[in-house]
Design a protein around this motif. Structure first.
Motif, PDB file in Angstrom:
ATOM      1  N   VAL A 234     -33.011  24.207 -22.282  1.00  0.00           N
ATOM      2  CA  VAL A 234     -31.612  23.836 -22.019  1.00  0.00           C
ATOM      3  C   VAL A 234     -31.222  24.254 -20.603  1.00  0.00           C
ATOM      4  O   VAL A 234     -30.606  23.490 -19.866  1.00  0.00           O
ATOM      5  CB  VAL A 234     -30.657  24.485 -23.048  1.00  0.00           C
ATOM      6  N   ARG A 235     -31.613  25.457 -20.248  1.00  0.00           N
ATOM      7  CA  ARG A 235     -31.325  25.947 -18.909  1.00  0.00           C
ATOM      8  C   ARG A 235     -31.896  25.014 -17.836  1.00  0.00           C
ATOM      9  O   ARG A 235     -31.285  24.765 -16.812  1.00  0.00           O
ATOM     10  CB  ARG A 235     -31.910  27.338 -18.719  1.00  0.00           C
ATOM     11  N   HIS A 236     -33.091  24.530 -18.140  1.00  0.00           N
ATOM     12  CA  HIS A 236     -33.717  23.603 -17.202  1.00  0.00           C
ATOM     13  C   HIS A 236     -32.822  22.376 -16.991  1.00  0.00           C
ATOM     14  O   HIS A 236     -32.625  21.913 -15.871  1.00  0.00           O
ATOM     15  CB  HIS A 236     -35.085  23.168 -17.735  1.00  0.00           C
ATOM     16  N   TYR A 237     -32.267  21.877 -18.091  1.00  0.00           N
ATOM     17  CA  TYR A 237     -31.416  20.695 -17.954  1.00  0.00           C
ATOM     18  C   TYR A 237     -30.106  21.027 -17.252  1.00  0.00           C
ATOM     19  O   TYR A 237     -29.489  20.194 -16.624  1.00  0.00           O
ATOM     20  CB  TYR A 237     -31.165  20.047 -19.321  1.00  0.00           C
ATOM     21  N   LEU A 238     -29.665  22.242 -17.420  1.00  0.00           N
ATOM     22  CA  LEU A 238     -28.434  22.640 -16.734  1.00  0.00           C
ATOM     23  C   LEU A 238     -28.703  22.883 -15.259  1.00  0.00           C
ATOM     24  O   LEU A 238     -27.798  22.894 -14.442  1.00  0.00           O
ATOM     25  CB  LEU A 238     -27.872  23.923 -17.358  1.00  0.00           C
ATOM     26  N   SER A 239     -29.963  23.130 -14.972  1.00  0.00           N
ATOM     27  CA  SER A 239     -30.435  23.272 -13.605  1.00  0.00           C
ATOM     28  C   SER A 239     -29.739  24.341 -12.777  1.00  0.00           C
ATOM     29  O   SER A 239     -28.649  24.147 -12.249  1.00  0.00           O
ATOM     30  CB  SER A 239     -30.344  21.928 -12.884  1.00  0.00           C
ATOM     31  N   ALA A 240     -30.430  25.481 -12.707  1.00  0.00           N
ATOM     32  CA  ALA A 240     -29.846  26.640 -12.035  1.00  0.00           C
ATOM     33  C   ALA A 240     -29.696  26.433 -10.531  1.00  0.00           C
ATOM     34  O   ALA A 240     -28.793  26.962  -9.914  1.00  0.00           O
ATOM     35  CB  ALA A 240     -30.715  27.864 -12.300  1.00  0.00           C
ATOM     36  N   SER A 241     -30.592  25.645  -9.921  1.00  0.00           N
ATOM     37  CA  SER A 241     -30.519  25.483  -8.469  1.00  0.00           C
ATOM     38  C   SER A 241     -29.231  24.759  -8.066  1.00  0.00           C
ATOM     39  O   SER A 241     -28.629  25.061  -7.044  1.00  0.00           O
ATOM     40  CB  SER A 241     -31.723  24.689  -7.977  1.00  0.00           C
ATOM     41  N   ASP A 242     -28.805  23.807  -8.904  1.00  0.00           N
ATOM     42  CA  ASP A 242     -27.540  23.131  -8.617  1.00  0.00           C
ATOM     43  C   ASP A 242     -26.401  24.140  -8.600  1.00  0.00           C
ATOM     44  O   ASP A 242     -25.448  24.001  -7.865  1.00  0.00           O
ATOM     45  CB  ASP A 242     -27.241  22.075  -9.686  1.00  0.00           C
ATOM     46  N   GLU A 243     -26.568  25.143  -9.444  1.00  0.00           N
ATOM     47  CA  GLU A 243     -25.502  26.128  -9.537  1.00  0.00           C
ATOM     48  C   GLU A 243     -25.359  26.884  -8.204  1.00  0.00           C
ATOM     49  O   GLU A 243     -24.257  27.119  -7.747  1.00  0.00           O
ATOM     50  CB  GLU A 243     -25.785  27.091 -10.683  1.00  0.00           C
ATOM     51  N   ASN A 244     -26.497  27.203  -7.579  1.00  0.00           N
ATOM     52  CA  ASN A 244     -26.431  27.890  -6.284  1.00  0.00           C
ATOM     53  C   ASN A 244     -25.695  27.045  -5.253  1.00  0.00           C
ATOM     54  O   ASN A 244     -24.926  27.539  -4.444  1.00  0.00           O
ATOM     55  CB  ASN A 244     -27.839  28.193  -5.761  1.00  0.00           C
ATOM     56  N   GLU A 245     -25.962  25.754  -5.317  1.00  0.00           N
ATOM     57  CA  GLU A 245     -25.311  24.822  -4.413  1.00  0.00           C
ATOM     58  C   GLU A 245     -23.784  24.878  -4.602  1.00  0.00           C
ATOM     59  O   GLU A 245     -23.031  24.915  -3.639  1.00  0.00           O
ATOM     60  CB  GLU A 245     -25.807  23.411  -4.746  1.00  0.00           C
ATOM     61  N   ARG A 246     -23.382  24.887  -5.857  1.00  0.00           N
ATOM     62  CA  ARG A 246     -21.951  24.931  -6.152  1.00  0.00           C
ATOM     63  C   ARG A 246     -21.334  26.256  -5.714  1.00  0.00           C
ATOM     64  O   ARG A 246     -20.229  26.288  -5.197  1.00  0.00           O
ATOM     65  CB  ARG A 246     -21.717  24.712  -7.652  1.00  0.00           C
ATOM     66  N   VAL A 247     -22.070  27.340  -5.948  1.00  0.00           N
ATOM     67  CA  VAL A 247     -21.556  28.654  -5.556  1.00  0.00           C
ATOM     68  C   VAL A 247     -21.296  28.677  -4.045  1.00  0.00           C
ATOM     69  O   VAL A 247     -20.232  29.108  -3.593  1.00  0.00           O
ATOM     70  CB  VAL A 247     -22.555  29.774  -5.949  1.00  0.00           C
ATOM     71  N   ALA A 248     -22.267  28.144  -3.277  1.00  0.00           N
ATOM     72  CA  ALA A 248     -22.116  28.142  -1.820  1.00  0.00           C
ATOM     73  C   ALA A 248     -20.945  27.262  -1.398  1.00  0.00           C
ATOM     74  O   ALA A 248     -20.150  27.617  -0.522  1.00  0.00           O
ATOM     75  CB  ALA A 248     -23.406  27.638  -1.174  1.00  0.00           C
ATOM     76  N   PHE A 249     -20.842  26.113  -2.039  1.00  0.00           N
ATOM     77  CA  PHE A 249     -19.765  25.172  -1.715  1.00  0.00           C
ATOM     78  C   PHE A 249     -18.397  25.810  -1.976  1.00  0.00           C
ATOM     79  O   PHE A 249     -17.498  25.770  -1.130  1.00  0.00           O
ATOM     80  CB  PHE A 249     -19.949  23.905  -2.560  1.00  0.00           C
ATOM     81  N   LEU A 250     -18.250  26.430  -3.129  1.00  0.00           N
ATOM     82  CA  LEU A 250     -16.969  27.041  -3.473  1.00  0.00           C
ATOM     83  C   LEU A 250     -16.664  28.234  -2.563  1.00  0.00           C
ATOM     84  O   LEU A 250     -15.507  28.488  -2.235  1.00  0.00           O
ATOM     85  CB  LEU A 250     -16.950  27.467  -4.951  1.00  0.00           C
TER      86      LEU A 250
END
Ligand SMILES: [Zn+2]
Length: 471
Positions: A234-250
């Motif tokens: 499930v985590r794979h589908y949620l994709s953690a790397s995208d999360e880093n992208e969002r963290v940086a953007f925010l």
């Protein structure tokens, strides 16, 4: 067809939201003629309003209605589920503002139903109707023929006239609780024979954030995995790397670094990521941060006010994307406008933005009218009185525009490039920067709308004046 549509609850016991299920069960005890003939369903997206609306249609028209509710198998039930029942009309007010549909509705409503005892009108996103369509609907609700049933649904009940709501039986849909989400997923897991661990299911419900639709969508994605689905999958589908992208953007937004934030968006677009999903995920993240802040946990760079400001702008951008010729444009505009808004301090903003800001502030003659920074006590603790002030109007300018939008899209567009200039003696002065903007806003009808919206937002009756300013 997606899981969400295949497994949409077809009989009452499949409805996963217990409160709603029990409320609908109560209707079974009554004779149909004693049932309310207008319903008002409100709640966030993906919480089961459409499902419930169709269930209500079945309650009225099922050929074999039993003790446990509609049968789900007769011709009426089946055609309602497939959306091709001749006596059940679904109108999506969001896609066309409903003018023609409501006119047709008013013309056709007197005609008897064709194949069933009742004619059911389901109006989705009813708050999007134009004021003309609203008024027409209200007239219809006042004296509906005995064979007509209305089911109005909305994600934004505050935008629907009280006079409409008060004529309806209200059903409120909260965000789905974990238990209800598990109930929904469990049904599908069983029917699809999906092998999935409890941890994985629990992770899905957390991510779904109260939406049945999101939970089911994620389960569907994970179901492509061969073998047992565990948390890792499930985590794979949620994709953690995208999360880093969002963290940086925010983080760049928190610092009001517009340039960096725009670069972040470009990167998302270049990587071929769906921009709507990106906004959606950012909103989800900010929602969590907002909860944290409210609970007293600090979020670096953010205050409740700046966070709610961005959430509002992003929600709006999310809605506008559907019709935008360039998908990322509404988000980019939201980022630029947030960077230019004078809500926050600009210690780390890039020089271009700061310069623009100074120019704009220079245009305001009176110093005391300068809009407050986030650090000023006035905006941290908004005045408790309802007196409308320039400060307050400035702070809520995006809300004002958003509230004007359902009445008139082009006016909302013009407002976005105008700004509040002054509030005194019951007169709100708005500064437009182009002559045709000034003319558009100065039309009597438009001024009337603006003053109504102001009344609605701030509870004060004011006049509106438009002046032409220099950019
Ligand atoms: Zn039936």
């Amino acid at each position: 067809m997606s899981f969400y549509r295949i497994y949409r609850p077809q009989v009452l016991e499949e409805i996963d939201n217990q409160v709603v299920r029990e409320q609908l069960l109560l209707f079974l005890a009554k004779a149909k003629k004693d049932l309310p003939h207008a319903f008002f369903l409100s709640g966030p997206k993906g919480t089961g309003k459409t499902t419930a609306a169709r269930m209500i249609a079945k309650l009225f028209n099922c050929e074999k209605l039993g003790e446990s509710g509609p049968c789900g198998t007769c011709n009426q039930c089946k055609s309602i589920a497939k959306c091709n029942n001749i006596d059940v009309l679904e109108i999506d007010a969001a896609s066309n503002r409903g003018i023609d549909e409501i006119r047709e509705l008013r013309q056709g409503i007197q005609l008897a139903p064709v194949s069933a005892p009742y004619k059911i009108y389901i109006i989705d996103e009813v708050h999007m109707l134009t004021s003309e369509a609203f008024n027409a609907l209200l007239k219809t609700l006042e004296e509906p023929p005995a064979h007509a049933v209305f089911v109005l649904a909305t994600t934004d009940p505050q935008k629907v006239l009280g006079t409409i709501q008060s004529r309806c039986q209200r059903i409120v849909f909260g965000r789905a609780q974990e238990e209800a989400l598990l109930h929904a997923l469990g049904r599908i897991v069983k029917k699809e024979k999906i092998k999935i661990s409890e941890d994985a299911l629990s992770l899905i419900t957390k991510y779904a954030d109260g939406s049945f639709r999101d939970a089911v969508k994620l389960l569907e994605q994970a179901s492509f995995h061969k073998g047992v689905i565990d948390e890792e999958v499930v985590r794979h589908y949620l994709s953690a790397s995208d999360e880093n992208e969002r963290v940086a953007f925010l983080a760049s937004l928190a610092n009001r670094n517009t340039k960096e934030a725009l670069q972040g968006i470009s990167a998302v677009v270049e990587n071929g990521m769906d921009i709507r999903t990106f906004i959606f995920d950012c909103l989800r993240m900010m929602h969590r941060m907002l909860v944290d802040i409210t609970l007293g946990k600090p979020c670096e760079g953010w205050t409740t006010q700046s966070l709610t400001d961005v959430i509002r702008r992003f929600s709006q951008a999310y809605g506008e994307m559907k019709t935008s010729p360039i998908p990322e444009l509404p988000l980019e505009l939201a980022v630029v406008e947030y960077g230019e808004s004078r809500g926050g301090d600009n210690r780390k903003s890039d020089p271009v933005t700061t310069e623009k800001r100074e120019v704009r502030e220079g245009g305001i003659k009176h110093k005391e009218q300068k809009q407050p920074s986030e650090d000023s006590p006035a905006s941290k603790n908004p005045p408790s009185s309802w007196m409308l002030t320039l400060e307050k109007l400035t702070e809520h300018w995006p809300d004002f525009i958003a509230s004007a939008k359902p009445y008139n899209h082009s006016v909302a567009g013009v407002l976005r490039s105008s700004r509040p200039k002054g509030v005194s003696d019951g007169v709100v002065t708005i500064e437009a920067f182009y002559r045709f903007h000034q003319e558009k806003l100065s039309e009597a009808k438009t001024k009337d709308v603006l003053s109504q919206v102001l009344k609605k937002l701030f509870g004060e009756k004011v006049k509106v004046e438009i002046v032409l300013g220099k950019k």
